[in-house]
Design a protein around this motif. Sequence first.
Motif, PDB file in Angstrom:
ATOM      1  N   VAL A  63     -64.570  36.033   8.326  1.00 33.20           N
ATOM      2  CA  VAL A  63     -64.800  35.063   9.398  1.00 33.20           C
ATOM      3  C   VAL A  63     -64.712  33.644   8.859  1.00 33.20           C
ATOM      4  O   VAL A  63     -64.127  32.749   9.482  1.00 33.20           O
ATOM      5  CB  VAL A  63     -66.170  35.322  10.060  1.00 33.20           C
ATOM      6  N   LEU A  64     -65.287  33.415   7.675  1.00 34.63           N
ATOM      7  CA  LEU A  64     -65.208  32.095   7.050  1.00 34.63           C
ATOM      8  C   LEU A  64     -63.760  31.683   6.829  1.00 34.63           C
ATOM      9  O   LEU A  64     -63.370  30.551   7.131  1.00 34.63           O
ATOM     10  CB  LEU A  64     -65.961  32.119   5.718  1.00 34.63           C
ATOM     11  N   ALA A  65     -62.947  32.603   6.326  1.00 31.64           N
ATOM     12  CA  ALA A  65     -61.544  32.290   6.063  1.00 31.64           C
ATOM     13  C   ALA A  65     -60.804  31.958   7.350  1.00 31.64           C
ATOM     14  O   ALA A  65     -60.035  30.986   7.416  1.00 31.64           O
ATOM     15  CB  ALA A  65     -60.879  33.467   5.359  1.00 31.64           C
ATOM     16  N   ALA A  66     -61.026  32.752   8.396  1.00 35.71           N
ATOM     17  CA  ALA A  66     -60.312  32.538   9.652  1.00 35.71           C
ATOM     18  C   ALA A  66     -60.697  31.210  10.287  1.00 35.71           C
ATOM     19  O   ALA A  66     -59.835  30.452  10.744  1.00 35.71           O
ATOM     20  CB  ALA A  66     -60.596  33.693  10.604  1.00 35.71           C
ATOM     21  N   ILE A  67     -62.005  30.900  10.313  1.00 32.86           N
ATOM     22  CA  ILE A  67     -62.458  29.663  10.953  1.00 32.86           C
ATOM     23  C   ILE A  67     -61.977  28.443  10.182  1.00 32.86           C
ATOM     24  O   ILE A  67     -61.477  27.474  10.754  1.00 32.86           O
ATOM     25  CB  ILE A  67     -63.991  29.667  11.085  1.00 32.86           C
ATOM     26  N   SER A  68     -62.107  28.477   8.855  1.00 29.27           N
ATOM     27  CA  SER A  68     -61.717  27.316   8.056  1.00 29.27           C
ATOM     28  C   SER A  68     -60.207  27.089   8.088  1.00 29.27           C
ATOM     29  O   SER A  68     -59.742  25.950   8.156  1.00 29.27           O
ATOM     30  CB  SER A  68     -62.199  27.484   6.612  1.00 29.27           C
ATOM     31  N   LEU A  69     -59.435  28.166   8.064  1.00 28.14           N
ATOM     32  CA  LEU A  69     -57.981  28.025   8.124  1.00 28.14           C
ATOM     33  C   LEU A  69     -57.541  27.452   9.461  1.00 28.14           C
ATOM     34  O   LEU A  69     -56.688  26.553   9.535  1.00 28.14           O
ATOM     35  CB  LEU A  69     -57.327  29.379   7.879  1.00 28.14           C
ATOM     36  N   ASP A  70     -58.129  27.941  10.539  1.00 26.46           N
ATOM     37  CA  ASP A  70     -57.766  27.438  11.859  1.00 26.46           C
ATOM     38  C   ASP A  70     -58.139  25.965  11.992  1.00 26.46           C
ATOM     39  O   ASP A  70     -57.388  25.160  12.543  1.00 26.46           O
ATOM     40  CB  ASP A  70     -58.461  28.271  12.932  1.00 26.46           C
ATOM     41  N   LEU A  71     -59.319  25.602  11.466  1.00 31.25           N
ATOM     42  CA  LEU A  71     -59.754  24.213  11.521  1.00 31.25           C
ATOM     43  C   LEU A  71     -58.758  23.302  10.829  1.00 31.25           C
ATOM     44  O   LEU A  71     -58.301  22.298  11.384  1.00 31.25           O
ATOM     45  CB  LEU A  71     -61.147  24.086  10.882  1.00 31.25           C
ATOM     46  N   LEU A  72     -58.380  23.654   9.581  1.00 26.58           N
ATOM     47  CA  LEU A  72     -57.496  22.787   8.808  1.00 26.58           C
ATOM     48  C   LEU A  72     -56.085  22.749   9.391  1.00 26.58           C
ATOM     49  O   LEU A  72     -55.447  21.693   9.413  1.00 26.58           O
ATOM     50  CB  LEU A  72     -57.453  23.266   7.359  1.00 26.58           C
ATOM     51  N   ALA A  73     -55.613  23.888   9.868  1.00 27.94           N
ATOM     52  CA  ALA A  73     -54.257  23.927  10.411  1.00 27.94           C
ATOM     53  C   ALA A  73     -54.113  23.027  11.622  1.00 27.94           C
ATOM     54  O   ALA A  73     -53.157  22.249  11.733  1.00 27.94           O
ATOM     55  CB  ALA A  73     -53.877  25.364  10.762  1.00 27.94           C
TER      56      ALA A  73
END
Length: 410
Positions: free
Chosen positions: A228-238
């Motif tokens: 979940v951390l990876a998905a949220i942080s990646l979406d935020l930065l993208a």
Amino acid sequence: MEEATTRAGGPADGPLLANRDYLLFLVCRGCTMAAFQTMSVAVGWHVYVRTGDVLNLAYIGLFMFLPFLLLFLPAGLLADRVDRRLIIAGAAVLHAAAIAMTGLWLSSGRAEIWPVFAFLFLDGIAQAFLYPATQAMLPTLVSRKDFPRALAGMNTVTKTAHLGGPAAGGLLIALIDTGVYAVIAALYLLGSAAVYRIRADLSIRTSEPFGMQVLLGGFRHILRTRTVLAAISLDLLAVLLGSVMGLLPVVASDILEVGPEALGLMRATPAIGALIVGLALARYGLPGHAGRIFFAALAAFGLSIVVISVSTVFWVTILALAIYGGSDMISVFIRHTLVQLGTPDPLRGRVSAVNAVSINASNQIGDFRAGVMAAIVGAPAAIAIGGVATLAIAVAWAQLFPELPKMARL
């Protein structure tokens, strides 16, 4: 521990269209999202046309996001302590007041633009409390078995509002100019009345004493769940790096040389792509290889941004915007499913608040980043740099979180 209840025994299984509370929730969601999308078009257009300064588009995003950054922790905790229906109803009324004041000021003909930013800051406060309460409320209105279909229904309503709001905003600006803000305020009031009529017992019972550990409960849950951390942080930065929505008034006015009606269509087009993808996801789900699909969607998202940056043809830009919205919808579907079903109800408000910061940072601060860069290097270059950076971030996150692209099913 904390306990949130809806009805004795919890929500029962049954046809969603027979669930009165769920339908009222959808009315509220549709009205508030349509109002927000219409407002985004109206404020961006009026501020840019009156000032001609692209940097003011960046300030719009900044002043709407700052309240999220300042208030997301207490807003999330409040959603885990207070009847979420009352939070949503009150926040919608505050939205209406802020938008009404914005319309009155713009209608006055005065040259100063800073009061608009002040009203947008107030509007951002309302959104900071509305979003986590809304996200946390849905799982308490339907059974766990019905939740995937209920989430799909909410996403369909949301994307329909994304589609209709911007198009209506452009048309209303052309017809009644600043009178559009009265329509927006009325939509917020209608949403407030709908959610207030929900009958479910949404009172919160808690025996856990207040403290910093409780306040940061949402962060702790996300950090313990690496995927979940990876998905949220990646979406935020993208989306932070690849946001183009704030620059669409510049693209429409200066590059494509079209008017407010075309701008409204441009703002609505990503929602068309998202709605088509969302309906397919609701009907068929993901076919497997969820991690690979997630990264493929990010690649399509970044490439569509690059196309927008170089296009001088209206319909090419429209096609790229449709791909932009459709690929983003896949990310939203994966992230929301992971977050909602992977979070216990006593933590949902706080986790939703952290997720709200991710989403609004992606959009509002992304608009600010794009506006500042456009003021320095021009809009086409700013958009292109964002698209390339998005692709680079996707590659980097695939290396940092190898379990994410390997994820088979949600």
